[in-house]
Scaffold this motif. Structure first.
Motif, PDB file in Angstrom:
ATOM      1  N   ASP A   6      -6.962  25.569 -15.462  1.00 35.82           N
ATOM      2  CA  ASP A   6      -7.350  24.925 -14.198  1.00 35.82           C
ATOM      3  C   ASP A   6      -8.492  23.940 -14.450  1.00 35.82           C
ATOM      4  O   ASP A   6      -8.451  22.809 -13.988  1.00 35.82           O
ATOM      5  CB  ASP A   6      -7.781  25.983 -13.182  1.00 35.82           C
ATOM      6  CG  ASP A   6      -8.165  25.381 -11.843  1.00 35.82           C
ATOM      7  OD1 ASP A   6      -7.300  25.308 -10.956  1.00 35.82           O
ATOM      8  OD2 ASP A   6      -9.331  24.948 -11.690  1.00 35.82           O
ATOM      9  N   HIS A   7      -9.517  24.414 -15.171  1.00 35.83           N
ATOM     10  CA  HIS A   7     -10.633  23.504 -15.485  1.00 35.83           C
ATOM     11  C   HIS A   7     -11.438  23.986 -16.670  1.00 35.83           C
ATOM     12  O   HIS A   7     -11.380  25.149 -17.054  1.00 35.83           O
ATOM     13  CB  HIS A   7     -11.548  23.314 -14.271  1.00 35.83           C
ATOM     14  CG  HIS A   7     -12.282  24.557 -13.844  1.00 35.83           C
ATOM     15  ND1 HIS A   7     -11.752  25.474 -12.952  1.00 35.83           N
ATOM     16  CD2 HIS A   7     -13.508  25.040 -14.170  1.00 35.83           C
ATOM     17  CE1 HIS A   7     -12.635  26.445 -12.748  1.00 35.83           C
ATOM     18  NE2 HIS A   7     -13.700  26.216 -13.485  1.00 35.83           N
ATOM     19  N   VAL A   8     -12.183  23.046 -17.230  1.00 37.49           N
ATOM     20  CA  VAL A   8     -13.194  23.371 -18.232  1.00 37.49           C
ATOM     21  C   VAL A   8     -14.536  23.108 -17.557  1.00 37.49           C
ATOM     22  O   VAL A   8     -14.748  22.023 -16.991  1.00 37.49           O
ATOM     23  CB  VAL A   8     -13.027  22.481 -19.484  1.00 37.49           C
ATOM     24  CG1 VAL A   8     -14.149  22.746 -20.478  1.00 37.49           C
ATOM     25  CG2 VAL A   8     -11.675  22.745 -20.133  1.00 37.49           C
ATOM     26  N   VAL A  58     -11.962  18.641 -14.904  1.00 43.48           N
ATOM     27  CA  VAL A  58     -13.229  18.917 -15.579  1.00 43.48           C
ATOM     28  C   VAL A  58     -14.209  19.276 -14.463  1.00 43.48           C
ATOM     29  O   VAL A  58     -14.271  18.567 -13.453  1.00 43.48           O
ATOM     30  CB  VAL A  58     -13.752  17.680 -16.346  1.00 43.48           C
ATOM     31  CG1 VAL A  58     -15.160  17.920 -16.847  1.00 43.48           C
ATOM     32  CG2 VAL A  58     -12.830  17.335 -17.497  1.00 43.48           C
ATOM     33  N   GLN A  59     -14.918  20.385 -14.642  1.00 46.93           N
ATOM     34  CA  GLN A  59     -15.927  20.790 -13.652  1.00 46.93           C
ATOM     35  C   GLN A  59     -17.309  20.571 -14.268  1.00 46.93           C
ATOM     36  O   GLN A  59     -17.659  21.230 -15.248  1.00 46.93           O
ATOM     37  CB  GLN A  59     -15.754  22.273 -13.298  1.00 46.93           C
ATOM     38  CG  GLN A  59     -16.767  22.763 -12.263  1.00 46.93           C
ATOM     39  CD  GLN A  59     -16.617  24.247 -11.947  1.00 46.93           C
ATOM     40  OE1 GLN A  59     -16.289  25.045 -12.825  1.00 46.93           O
ATOM     41  NE2 GLN A  59     -16.856  24.616 -10.706  1.00 46.93           N
ATOM     42  N   LEU A  60     -18.071  19.660 -13.687  1.00 49.29           N
ATOM     43  CA  LEU A  60     -19.432  19.407 -14.181  1.00 49.29           C
ATOM     44  C   LEU A  60     -20.410  20.222 -13.338  1.00 49.29           C
ATOM     45  O   LEU A  60     -20.305  20.255 -12.102  1.00 49.29           O
ATOM     46  CB  LEU A  60     -19.754  17.914 -14.088  1.00 49.29           C
ATOM     47  CG  LEU A  60     -18.818  17.005 -14.897  1.00 49.29           C
ATOM     48  CD1 LEU A  60     -19.179  15.529 -14.679  1.00 49.29           C
ATOM     49  CD2 LEU A  60     -18.876  17.345 -16.390  1.00 49.29           C
ATOM     50  N   HIS A  82     -19.371  25.458 -20.836  1.00 46.71           N
ATOM     51  CA  HIS A  82     -19.938  26.685 -20.276  1.00 46.71           C
ATOM     52  C   HIS A  82     -18.874  27.755 -20.034  1.00 46.71           C
ATOM     53  O   HIS A  82     -19.097  28.928 -20.282  1.00 46.71           O
ATOM     54  CB  HIS A  82     -20.655  26.344 -18.959  1.00 46.71           C
ATOM     55  CG  HIS A  82     -21.262  27.515 -18.264  1.00 46.71           C
ATOM     56  ND1 HIS A  82     -20.686  28.114 -17.162  1.00 46.71           N
ATOM     57  CD2 HIS A  82     -22.382  28.217 -18.529  1.00 46.71           C
ATOM     58  CE1 HIS A  82     -21.443  29.128 -16.774  1.00 46.71           C
ATOM     59  NE2 HIS A  82     -22.476  29.215 -17.583  1.00 46.71           N
ATOM     60  N   HIS A  83     -17.687  27.352 -19.560  1.00 48.67           N
ATOM     61  CA  HIS A  83     -16.609  28.321 -19.338  1.00 48.67           C
ATOM     62  C   HIS A  83     -15.254  27.632 -19.271  1.00 48.67           C
ATOM     63  O   HIS A  83     -15.171  26.413 -19.132  1.00 48.67           O
ATOM     64  CB  HIS A  83     -16.855  29.147 -18.073  1.00 48.67           C
ATOM     65  CG  HIS A  83     -16.824  28.354 -16.796  1.00 48.67           C
ATOM     66  ND1 HIS A  83     -17.936  27.755 -16.249  1.00 48.67           N
ATOM     67  CD2 HIS A  83     -15.810  28.052 -15.945  1.00 48.67           C
ATOM     68  CE1 HIS A  83     -17.617  27.144 -15.117  1.00 48.67           C
ATOM     69  NE2 HIS A  83     -16.313  27.290 -14.916  1.00 48.67           N
ATOM     70  N   VAL A  84     -14.213  28.460 -19.381  1.00 50.50           N
ATOM     71  CA  VAL A  84     -12.840  27.971 -19.199  1.00 50.50           C
ATOM     72  C   VAL A  84     -12.272  28.683 -17.974  1.00 50.50           C
ATOM     73  O   VAL A  84     -12.421  29.907 -17.838  1.00 50.50           O
ATOM     74  CB  VAL A  84     -11.971  28.297 -20.437  1.00 50.50           C
ATOM     75  CG1 VAL A  84     -10.522  27.860 -20.199  1.00 50.50           C
ATOM     76  CG2 VAL A  84     -12.527  27.612 -21.675  1.00 50.50           C
ATOM     77  N   THR A 132     -15.010  33.372 -19.149  1.00 47.17           N
ATOM     78  CA  THR A 132     -13.656  33.064 -18.671  1.00 47.17           C
ATOM     79  C   THR A 132     -13.570  33.291 -17.167  1.00 47.17           C
ATOM     80  O   THR A 132     -14.027  34.319 -16.661  1.00 47.17           O
ATOM     81  CB  THR A 132     -12.637  33.956 -19.419  1.00 47.17           C
ATOM     82  OG1 THR A 132     -12.768  33.692 -20.833  1.00 47.17           O
ATOM     83  CG2 THR A 132     -11.213  33.660 -18.992  1.00 47.17           C
ATOM     84  N   GLU A 133     -13.017  32.311 -16.482  1.00 45.27           N
ATOM     85  CA  GLU A 133     -12.904  32.352 -15.017  1.00 45.27           C
ATOM     86  C   GLU A 133     -11.424  32.358 -14.622  1.00 45.27           C
ATOM     87  O   GLU A 133     -10.625  31.647 -15.228  1.00 45.27           O
ATOM     88  CB  GLU A 133     -13.579  31.090 -14.443  1.00 45.27           C
ATOM     89  CG  GLU A 133     -13.487  30.943 -12.925  1.00 45.27           C
ATOM     90  CD  GLU A 133     -14.109  29.621 -12.432  1.00 45.27           C
ATOM     91  OE1 GLU A 133     -14.741  28.892 -13.224  1.00 45.27           O
ATOM     92  OE2 GLU A 133     -13.934  29.327 -11.235  1.00 45.27           O
ATOM     93  N   LEU A 134     -11.086  33.168 -13.636  1.00 45.27           N
ATOM     94  CA  LEU A 134      -9.742  33.132 -13.051  1.00 45.27           C
ATOM     95  C   LEU A 134      -9.830  32.364 -11.732  1.00 45.27           C
ATOM     96  O   LEU A 134     -10.809  32.523 -10.991  1.00 45.27           O
ATOM     97  CB  LEU A 134      -9.224  34.544 -12.790  1.00 45.27           C
ATOM     98  CG  LEU A 134      -9.198  35.497 -13.994  1.00 45.27           C
ATOM     99  CD1 LEU A 134      -8.678  36.864 -13.563  1.00 45.27           C
ATOM    100  CD2 LEU A 134      -8.362  34.923 -15.142  1.00 45.27           C
TER     101      LEU A 134
END
Ligand code: CMX
Ligand code: CO
Length: 140
Positions: A6-8, A58-60, A82-84, A132-134
């Motif tokens: 979904d995002h980095v 991309v999440q900043l 920072h996370h995936v 890791t994020e869901l």
């Protein structure tokens, strides 16, 4: 279980500067800017691509205070990944299944994420050092 990336999530000191950088280098477009007090961040989602299972971003992330998840990360490691975040169909079910495999959950229950999504984090110490994020995308 995982539908797509979904995002980095990328930690930075100055959100506006980093947005301009990603816009000018990669030609990305900001689709959402939010402040999430619960997560302690000022953040932007930049659209990368659309796929069969949904979009990727991309999440900043800029910390709202030093004593936040991203603030502590920046102090310790500096700017960087920072996370995936992985897309899932049913976040509650995914959390149950992952927890049953002995992985520690940072969030027992989903919280509010960007663009109305439900999100939950898994502990980096149980995923080989990767926070890791869901993400269950909102069905608006
Ligand atoms: N990636 C990998 N490891 C990480 C990490 C990250 N992003 N953040 C912390 N760690 C590691 C630290 O390096 C540290 O390891 P060592 O003990 O080996 O040094 C350990 O985890 C503990 O770190 P800490 O700095 O003491 O921080 P806390 O234990 O207080 O918190 C964590 C760690 C993962 C529980 C916390 O960062 C958290 O709850 N994260 C989820 C929420 C979040 O990140 N929100 C911001 C993004 C919001 C969004 O995406 O929408
Ligand atoms: Co995220």
């Amino acid at each position: 279980m995982l539908l797509r990336i979904d995002h980095v999530g990328i930690a930075c000191h100055n959100l506006s500067e980093k947005i301009e950088f990603y816009e000018s280098v990669f030609g990305l477009t900001v689709v959402s800017r939010e402040i999430n007090e619960e997560q302690g961040v000022r953040e932007a989602m930049l659209h990368v691509a659309d796929g069969d299972q949904g979009a990727s971003y991309v999440q900043l992330l800029e910390p709202l205070h030093p004593d936040t998840a991203v603030g502590k990360f920046l102090a310790k490691r500096g700017e960087g990944v920072h996370h995936v975040g992985y897309g899932v169909t049913d976040i509650t079910k995914a959390l149950e299944e992952i927890s049953a495999k002995g992985v520690r959950l940072v969030d027992e229950r989903p919280r509010h994420g960007s663009m109305g999504a439900s999100i939950a984090f898994l502990h980096p110490k149980d995923i080989g050092g990767v926070l890791t994020e869901l993400v269950e995308t909102s069905r608006r």
